[in-house]
Design a protein around this motif. Structure first.
Motif, PDB file in Angstrom:
ATOM      1  N   THR A   2     -12.936  36.080  25.817  1.00 10.52           N
ATOM      2  CA  THR A   2     -12.058  34.994  25.400  1.00 10.52           C
ATOM      3  C   THR A   2     -11.871  34.046  26.580  1.00 10.52           C
ATOM      4  N   ALA A   5     -13.667  29.271  21.839  1.00  8.93           N
ATOM      5  CA  ALA A   5     -12.876  30.467  22.078  1.00  8.93           C
ATOM      6  C   ALA A   5     -13.642  31.534  22.842  1.00  8.93           C
ATOM      7  N   SER A   6     -14.948  31.601  22.708  1.00  6.23           N
ATOM      8  CA  SER A   6     -15.763  32.613  23.372  1.00  6.23           C
ATOM      9  C   SER A   6     -16.525  31.985  24.531  1.00  6.23           C
TER      10      SER A   6
END
Length: 361
Positions: free
Chosen positions: A263, A228-229
């Protein structure tokens, strides 16, 4: 004394191996549970012990250095063949453990208490256990705490597997998306070859170019592989390396970006900005030129991230505005998705596309 097998031993072993946790590296969540169990129970040794077919293996341990033992010397193997909790006050006087090498040897383990690590169908993987070198017994609070911590350890095991399964699914989806994009590009190329109208061919070429952009961004995100990051420094480096193919051979592309975690959606917007700026430079700044330098830079300043894409071409024509052309509209839309602002600062040489957005502390 070797422990007896449970009725569903084959199913239990299949369950244990399905979690893919045996022989994995230490993890903080499990280490913290064993440390807390040792402290609450006031013992020198605490283990998360997983019982395999011919061995027990310690996922986390306090007060002991060995990674595990044979199944013959596993007290935890006795625990999983009984109820959900086993406590032996003096191991030297219990028929199940009086010949155990940990009891009779130099370790002199005299006390054992273990709470089962069970799945939803009450199949045990092993135990969270505490040991001491002197006979003793736990009080009611310590027993409840040990069982509660065992439940937490099992939740950690299940969460670990769920995250691994989600990652496998993500990679499968990524692979299918990539294949779909490539198939769509191929279909458009076939249509371009059969199209007689020059205007229609130009429109299809533009669509194909946008698809190629999305495909490159998707591939770069996939290769970054950070979930996600996304750290945009290595991600944009991959985007630049891929997009450099559209530049004339004599043009050098440099990139230097400070780390910034976003993100995956925001990182994709940044990738679109860089890719589109390079595409515009290739088309306008370096058309009919054999040499040049294109630079991508990114840095933190006062709570904001400043991204610049700079070419050394002839610059923007007179009367040019940011709402001119599809490329610029794409750049502005990507900047808005970041919650940022795109500008084209005046320069003596070349053109700069600059996007600034606020970053989390």
């Amino acid at each position: 004394m070797k422990a007896s097998l449970i009725e569903q031993e084959e199913m239990r072993l299949a369950l244990l191996r399905g979690y893919n946790i045996l022989d994995t590296a230490p993890e903080d969540g499990f280490e913290e549970i064993t440390k807390l169990a040792a402290e609450i129970c006031d013992v020198p040794i605490s283990l998360i012990s997983l019982v395999d077919e011919d061995r027990q293996w310690f996922k986390a341990k306090v007060g002991i250095e060995i990674p595990g033992s044979t199944i013959e010397n596993s007290i935890c193997a006795h625990a999983i063949s009984g109820d959900d909790y086993l406590e032996i006050g003096d191991t030297s006087k219990d028929a199940r453990t009086d010949t155990n090498e940990f009891v009779t040897g130099d370790d002199s383990i005299r006390f054992y208490a273990g709470a089962l690590l069970e799945d939803g169908n009450n199949l045990p993987l092993g135990t969270l256990c505490v040991l001491d070198k002197k006979p003793r017994e736990l009080n009611d609070f310590q027993r409840r705490a040990l069982q509660t911590l065992a439940n937490q350890a099992m939740r950690q095991i299940e969460l670990r597997k769920a995250l691994a399964d989600a990652e496998i699914l993500r990679k499968e989806v990524d692979h299918r998306v990539k294949n779909s994009l490539q198939s769509l590009e191929a279909l458009i190329r076939l249509q371009v070859r059969s199209e007689k109208s020059a205007e229609a061919r130009a429109a299809l070429d533009a669509v194909q170019g946008r698809l190629a952009t999305i495909s490159r961004l998707h591939e770069a995100l996939y290769l970054t592989d950070t979930g996600a990051s996304v750290n945009i420094s290595p991600f944009i480096t991959k985007v630049v390396q891929s997009a450099q193919e559209q530049m004339p051979h004599g043009v050098t592309v440099n990139s230097k970006l400070e780390n910034c975690n976003l993100t995956s959606r925001s990182a994709s917007s940044v990738g679109m900005i860089v890719n589109e700026a390079m595409a515009n430079a290739s088309k306008y700044a370096y058309q009919d030129r054999r040499r040049g330098t294109f630079s991508v830079t990114g840095k933190h300043e006062g709570g904001f991230y400043h991204l610049s894409c700079i070419d050394d071409g002839p610059g923007l024509p007179d009367g040019y505005s940011n709402d001119t052309g599809l490329g610029m509209r794409i750049l502005m839309a990507a900047a808005q998705q970041l919650g940022g602002e795109m500008t084209s600062p005046a320069r003596d040489i070349g053109t700069e596309i600059k996007v600034v957005w606020q970053v989390e502390p």
